[in-house]
Scaffold this active site. Structure first.
Site, PDB file in Angstrom:
ATOM      1  N   LYS A  78     -13.360 -41.648 -48.198  1.00 11.79           N
ATOM      2  CA  LYS A  78     -12.007 -41.310 -48.622  1.00 11.79           C
ATOM      3  C   LYS A  78     -11.811 -42.124 -49.806  1.00 11.79           C
ATOM      4  O   LYS A  78     -12.106 -43.323 -50.022  1.00 11.79           O
ATOM      5  CB  LYS A  78     -11.069 -41.789 -47.582  1.00 11.79           C
ATOM      6  N   SER A 153      -4.022 -37.613 -43.524  1.00  7.63           N
ATOM      7  CA  SER A 153      -4.280 -37.753 -44.838  1.00  7.63           C
ATOM      8  C   SER A 153      -5.811 -37.503 -45.243  1.00  7.63           C
ATOM      9  O   SER A 153      -6.182 -37.385 -46.295  1.00  7.63           O
ATOM     10  CB  SER A 153      -3.669 -38.979 -45.424  1.00  7.63           C
ATOM     11  N   SER A 177      -4.203 -40.155 -39.690  1.00 12.56           N
ATOM     12  CA  SER A 177      -4.776 -39.576 -40.850  1.00 12.56           C
ATOM     13  C   SER A 177      -6.381 -39.261 -40.626  1.00 12.56           C
ATOM     14  O   SER A 177      -6.946 -38.632 -41.542  1.00 12.56           O
ATOM     15  CB  SER A 177      -4.617 -40.530 -41.719  1.00 12.56           C
TER      16      SER A 177
END
Lengths: 482, 468
Positions: A78, A153, A177
Site C-alpha cells: 500500500k 482504503s 481498510s
C-alpha cells in the site's frame, strides 16, 4: 506454464524446490499487470528493478546461497508505507514527489526475507475512505465487476491479490481498510491485535487504532506473512512482544467446542439480505465444525461509527499537520509567501475527503467543543472496549459480516459521505478496541463477493487464524473473471 | 502589589540523545541540519521512541524540587503551525486530564521565602529559526532542525515573586540545583530560557516571551512592572496579552493577538504508551541523587567548621564542590575550601579558564597541606596556585622553582628581625606599650622576605628580641 494463481505457501515451496524461476514468475507477473492494469488500476507505481532483483535471486538460489523465506515472492505494498528511495504518495497530490529516505520496519523485515516489492498499491488519499474513489490518482476497479468499487482504503492491495498481479499484499487498517476491500474483492484480509505489527514507516492517519495487515489468497498465507512481520520493534513504542509466535503451526487445529458470539448489532437495520443469508450460512458451517454459536449484543456498537470518525478526524488533523510542503511534498515554490499564507495555500492540494476530515478534526477536539465531541467519543471507545472484553469472557470468538452491504457501483455513494461512513459499522469495533479481526472470502452472489468477519480477544491472533482457516476450508469459490 | 510567575525551559544537556530518537542531545557542534533523522525531522511514517533516561532525569528534577511524582506519566500533543516545528505539533505533557506530568506541585526556598512550583513537564524543543537579510522585503527565513527533539524540562511556578531581584535569585538557585543534579549545564547558550508572567495590583496577567538571558529577564520584568504601574496610575486598563522582549530597544512589545488565541487541541499522544514510574524506580533515583546543595552546606559547616559564607559559595557550585570533595582530608578541609573560594574561583572565572586549567585535586590537597605544615605561607601559595594552573607542575616543584619556600631557618630569620628592630625604633617602643601593634613589625618582616617568613616563628623572634 507459470501459474500466477498459486498461494504464497505454494510459491515458497515451488521456489525452494527449484520448480519456479523467480525471473520467470516476476516477468509473468509484470505481463499480467501490463494486461489488466488499464481495467483495474491497482497500482500507483511499479518497481522497475523487479526483474533485476529476480535475476539476482535466481543466481543465489542456483549457487546454493542462503535465500530468505519469501524466495522472490512478488508482494504489493500500500502506498502509505515507506520503501527507501522510492515514491510514497499516500495517493495524495500533497506527497506527489515524496521519496522515502528510509524503510518501514515491515519493509526491512520482508527485504531480509527476499520478497520483491512489485509495486505500490492504490488507496484512498491518506487511507481515508472505503472505495479508493478518494485516490488523487483515480479509483481502482473491482476485478469481479469493473463497474464496482473494490472497497478501501487498501483497495489497490485487494485488487492486486485477487486479480493475480502479485501473490500477497500489505495494507493498513484504521477502521476496516484491509478487511473491507478484502471482503469486496474476495481475498483474506487481516487486522491484527493493536501493537502486533510495527507501524514504523507507515504514514499515520489515526495512529492510536491503526495496524498493518496482510491481504492474501488463503488464511495460511496470512499466517505465513504474520510470522515474518509481527513482533516487537524498538522503533515503535506501541508494539507488543508476541514471543515469536508461530502462527502457521497447528493452524488446522479446528474449532471444535469453541464458543462463538454472533454480534446482533452488526446484522440489524440496513443489512443487505444476501449478506445476512451468507452470514447465517457461515454460522451453520461453523456449528457443523463443532463450534457453539450464540447471539450477543454489544450496545455500544451503535455509537461506534460516530466515535470512530470523531477520534480519527482528531488524530488525522494532527498527523497530517506536518504536510506544510516545506521539506517535502510537491513542487510549489515558497518565495514571496509569509509562512501561514504559504501553508494554507499549499494545503489546498489535499483532496475533498481529507479536507473534510481535517475540518472535522479541527473542530471536535477544540476548546469548547471537546467535551461534547472528542471526549465523548473517547468514552464510547472505553465503554465499547469494556463491553467486548466482557463478551470475550463468555466467547472465544465473535462473528459478523465484514461489510453489511454488497460492493456498489463506482460513483454511487461518493456524494453521500454519511452513508459511506455507515458502511464502516461492522469493522471499526476491532480498531477502537484493539482486537484482531479477519475477513474470510465466503460467497459470490450475482458475481459480487461477500466476506465473513471473525474477531478474537487481544493477542489471540493464533486462535483467530485457526478458526478462519477452518471456515475457509468449508467453501469453494469461483475464480475471478478477469 | 507585583506578582511574577515563571515558565522556565531547561534542556537536559547531559543526556546522550534527543527525547525521541538517537540524534545527539548536544546539537551545538553540528553544521545546520546535520543532527537530524526521520524522527526529529518529522518525516512521514516516523514514530517517537521515548528516551527513558530523559524520563528519569526529569523525575529527578521533580524530586529535587519537592514536587509530587505520579505513578504513571503520559504525553500529549500540542497542535500549532510554526516553521521550527517539524511535525506542526509538539509532544509535551499536561495535567488537565489528571496528574500525568512528570512533576506535580512542589516548593523551592529562596532565603526565607518559599516559591511554589505548579508543575514540571518533559517535552521536545523545536528547531531554530534564523532570519537573514535586512529589510522585511528581502528577508529570508532559515530553519535549522538540529535542536528539534532536544529533551526539555519546563518548570512552571506560581506567581510568587514580588520583585525582579527575587526572580534572579531563584533562577540562580535553580541553575545551581540543575547543575548539581548533573542533568544540565545551564551555562550553555540557550540551555536555560524563561518566560515571565507579570501583573500589578491584582490586574491582568501579561506574558513576556523571547527573553534571551536571565539578565534580560530581570530587565524585562522591571520594564513590564514600570509599564503596568504607569498604566495603572493613569487608570488605563492593562490588557491580558503576550508581549515580546525587544532585545534591541530593551522594551516589551505587544505580540499579534492571533498568537494568543491559539487553540492547541491537546490530546493524548497515542504513539507513546503511558510510562510507569514505580516505587523501585523512584528509590533507585533517590539513591542516585547527588547530595542537595543545602545538605552539602550544612555538612561543610558542621563537620569541617567552614564558615557559613564559604560553605554557601562552595556548595552551590557543582564544579568546585566536586573539586573540594576530591581534594580535602579531615585536617585540611577548611584550608582547601578557603583556597577554592578566595583564590581559585577568581582565577578561573570563565568556562574557558576552567577548561584550560591544569590544576587537579591532588595539587589542591598538596598545596593546602603545604600551607598547614608551614612549607609555604598563605601569601606565597597564591603565586604557587598561579603557576600550577598554567603548568600543571607538582606543588613541591613549583615551590622550589619559584623559591616560595618559607624562611623558617631561625638564624637567617633572626638577622632580618634584628635589622627591622634597628630600622623601626618607634614601632618597637609602641609594641612594648601595646602588644597589638607588634603586627606592624611582623608585616615589615614579611615584606622583607617577600611573604616567605614563617609567621609564628617571626612573632616569637620579635617578642624575644624586643623583650616582651
Amino acid at each position: 506454464m507459470t501459474n500466477l494463481k498459486i498461494s504464497a505457501l505454494e510459491f515458497v515451496e515451488e521456489a525452494k524446490n527449484g520448480n519456479i524461476s523467480v525471473e520467470d514468475f516476476i516477468g509473468k507477473t509484470l505481463e499480467r499487470i501490463d494486461s489488466v492494469e488499464d481495467k483495474l488500476h491497482a497500482f500507483l507505481s511499479i518497481n522497475d528493478k523487479a526483474l533485476d532483483q529476480a535475476r539476482e535471486l535466481d543466481k543465489k538460489i542456483k549457487s546454493g546461497e542462503d535465500v530468505g523465506s519469501c524466495f522472490g515472492m512478488p508482494i504489493s505494498i500500500k502506498d502509505n508505507m515507506c520503501i527507501k528511495n522510492s515514491k510514497t504518495t499516500c495517493a495524495s497530490k500533497m506527497l506527489e514527489n515524496f521519496i522515502a529516505p528510509y524503510d518501514a520496519t515491515v519493509i526491512s523485515k520482508l527485504k531480509k526475507q527476499d520478497a520483491i516489492f512489485i509495486g505500490k498499491a492504490n488507496m484512498d488519499e491518506f487511507a481515508m475512505g472505503l472505495t479508493t474513489e478518494f485516490s488523487a490518482y483515480g479509483p481502482s476497479k473491482n476485478p469481479w465487476n469493473t463497474e464496482y468499487v473494490p472497497g478501501g482504503s487498501s483497495g489497490g492491495s485487494a485488487v492486486s491479490v485477487s486479480s493475480f498481479e502479485c501473490v500477497a499484499s500489505l495494507g493498513s487498517d484504521t477502521g476496516g481498510s484491509v478487511r473491507n476491500p478484502a471482503s469486496f474483492c474476495s481475498t483474506v484480509g487481516y487486522k491484527p491485535t493493536y501493537g502486533l505489527i510495527s507501524r514504523y514507516g507507515i504514514i499515520s492517519y489515526a495512529n492510536s487504532i491503526e495496524q498493518v495487515g496482510p491481504l492474501t489468497r488463503t488464511v495460511k498465507d496470512t499466517a505465513f506473512m504474520l510470522n515474518l512481520i509481527a513482533g516487537i520493534d524498538p522503533n515503535d513504542n506501541t508494539t507488543v512482544n508476541n514471543n515469536n509466535e508461530d502462527y502457521l503451526a497447528n493452524i488446522d487445529s479446528g474449532i471444535e467446542g469453541k464458543r462463538i458470539g454472533i454480534i446482533t448489532d452488526m446484522m440489524g437495520d440496513g443489512i443487505d439480505p444476501e449478506v445476512l443469508t451468507a452470514t447465517k450460512e457461515a454460522i451453520s458451517k461453523l456449528e457443523g465444525l463443532g463450534a457453539i454459536c450464540e447471539e450477543i449484543s454489544l450496545e455500544m456498537v451503535k455509537y461506534s461509527v460516530a466515535a470512530y470518525y470523531t477520534i480519527t478526524a482528531t488524530e488525522a488533523g494532527s498527523n497530517l499537520a506536518r504536510y506544510d510542503n516545506l521539506r517535502y511534498g510537491y513542487d510549489f515554490p515558497v518565495e514571496g509567501y509569509e509562512f501561514n499564507s504559504y501553508i494554507s495555500k499549499a494545503r489546498r492540494n489535499f483532496g475533498p475527503e481529507v479536507t473534510r476530515r481535517m475540518i472535522i478534526g479541527g473542530f471536535v477536539p477544540s476548546a469548547g467543543h471537546a467535551g461534547k465531541y472528542f471526549l465523548k467519543a473517547m468514552k464510547v471507545k472505553t465503554k465499547l472496549t469494556k463491553e467486548i472484553n466482557e463478551a470475550f469472557k463468555k466467547f472465544d470468538l465473535l462473528i459478523a459480516p465484514t461489510v453489511p452491504v454488497l460492493p456498489f457501483k463506482i460513483g454511487e455513494k461518493i456524494d453521500d459521505p454519511v452513508s459511506l461512513f455507515l458502511i464502516d459499522i461492522n469493522t471499526v469495533t476491532a480498531n477502537l478496541t484493539g482486537k484482531p479481526a479477519i475477513s474470510i472470502p465466503f460467497k459470490i452472489v450475482n458475481g459480487l463477493p461477500i466476506g465473513i468477519q471473525l474477531l478474537a480477544n487481544s493477542m489471540n491472533d493464533k486462535l483467530l487464524l485457526q478458526a478462519a482457516h477452518a471456515l475457509e476450508q468449508t467453501v469453494t469459490l469461483p475464480e475471478v473473471p478477469i | 502589589m507585583t506578582k511574577i510567575g515563571l515558565e522556565i525551559h531547561c534542556q537536559l544537556t547531559n543526556l546522550q540523545s534527543k527525547l525521541f530518537c538517537s540524534c545527539k542531545a548536544n546539537y551545538r557542534e553540528f553544521a545546520p541540519n546535520e543532527n537530524i533523522c526521520p524522527v526529529c525531522a518529522g518525516i512521514p511514517g516516523s514514530l517517537p521512541r521515548l528516551n527513558q533516561e530523559a524520563v528519569k532525569k526529569a523525575t529527578m528534577i521533580a524530586m529535587a524540587l519537592n514536587c509530587s511524582t505520579p505513578e504513571k506519566i503520559a504525553f500529549f500533543r500540542k497542535n500549532y503551525f510554526y516553521p521550527d516545528l517539524p511535525k506542526n505539533f509538539q509532544i509535551t505533557q499536561l495535567n488537565i486530564y489528571g496528574d500525568t506530568s512528570v512533576g506535580g506541585t512542589g516548593t523551592i526556598s529562596i532565603g526565607d521565602k518559599k516559591i511554589r512550583i505548579t508543575r514540571i513537564q518533559l517535552e521536545e524543543d523545536p528547531g531554530r529559526i534564523i532570519y537573514e537579510g535586512s529589510s522585511s522585503k528581502n528577508q529570508i527565513t532559515l530553519v535549522d532542525y538540529n535542536r528539534a527533539g532536544t529533551p526539555l524540562v519546563e518548570i512552571v511556578t506560581e506567581p510568587d515573586f514580588e520583585t525582579p531581584r527575587e526572580v534572579r535569585d531563584f533562577l540562580n538557585i535553580l541553575s545551581d540545583l540543575l547543575k548539581n543534579l548533573g542533568v544540565a549545564d545551564p551555562s550553555l547558550e540557550g540551555a536555560m530560557r524563561a518566560d515571565a508572567n507579570v501583573s500589578v495590583h491584582g490586574g491582568n496577567k501579561v506574558e513576556i516571551k523571547n527573553i534571551g538571558s536571565f539578565h534580560d529577564l530581570e530587565k524585562a520584568s522591571h520594564f513590564e512592572i514600570t509599564r503596568q504601574e504607569s498604566l495603572h496610575d493613569r487608570d488605563i486598563p492593562i490588557a491580558q496579552e503576550t508581549r515580546h522582549w525587544d532585545d534591541r530597544r530593551k522594551i516589551t512589545v505587544s505580540s499579534r493577538s492571533k498568537e494568543e488565541d491559539l487553540d492547541y487541541r491537546y490530546f493524548l499522544e497515542g504513539d507513546i504508551p503511558w510510562v510507569k514510574i514505580n516505587p523501585e524506580i523512584r528509590d533507585e533515583l533517590k539513591l542516585k541523587m547527588p547530595e542537595s546543595i543545602n545538605s552539602k552546606k550544612e555538612r561543610y559547616i558542621s563537620k569541617y567548621k567552614i564558615s557559613a559564607q564559604v560553605a554557601d559559595v562552595l556548595s552551590s557550585d557543582k564544579f568546585y564542590s566536586d573539586l573540594f570533595e576530591a581534594a580535602h582530608t579531615e585536617s585540611n578541609a577548611k584550608e582547601v575550601a578557603n583556597i577554592i573560594t578566595t583564590e581559585l574561583m577568581g582565577l578561573e572565572d570563565t568556562r574557558e579558564k576552567r577548561e584550560t586549567s591544569k590544576l587537579t585535586a591532588v595539587h589542591l590537597k598538596e598545596l593546602a597541606d603545604a600551607i598547614q605544615t608551614g612549607t609555604v605561607s598563605r601569601n606565597s601559595s597564591k603565586n604557587a596556585l598561579h603557576a600550577i594552573l598554567k603548568t600543571g607542575k607538582s606543588v613541591s616543584a613549583v615551590i622550589s622553582e619559584l623559591d616560595l619556600g618559607n624562611v623558617s631557618d631561625e638564624t637567617e630569620l633572626l638577622k632580618i628581625v634584628e635589622k627591622i628592630i634597628a630600622d623601626e625604633p618607634q614601632a618597637v617602643e609602641q609594641a612594648k606599650s601595646n602588644i597589638q601593634t607588634i603586627n606592624y613589625l611582623v608585616g615589615k618582616v614579611m615584606q622583607a622576605t617577600k611573604g616567605k617568613a614563617d609567621p609564628t616563628l617571626t612573632l616569637n623572634l620579635l617578642k624575644k628580641q624586643i623583650g616582651i
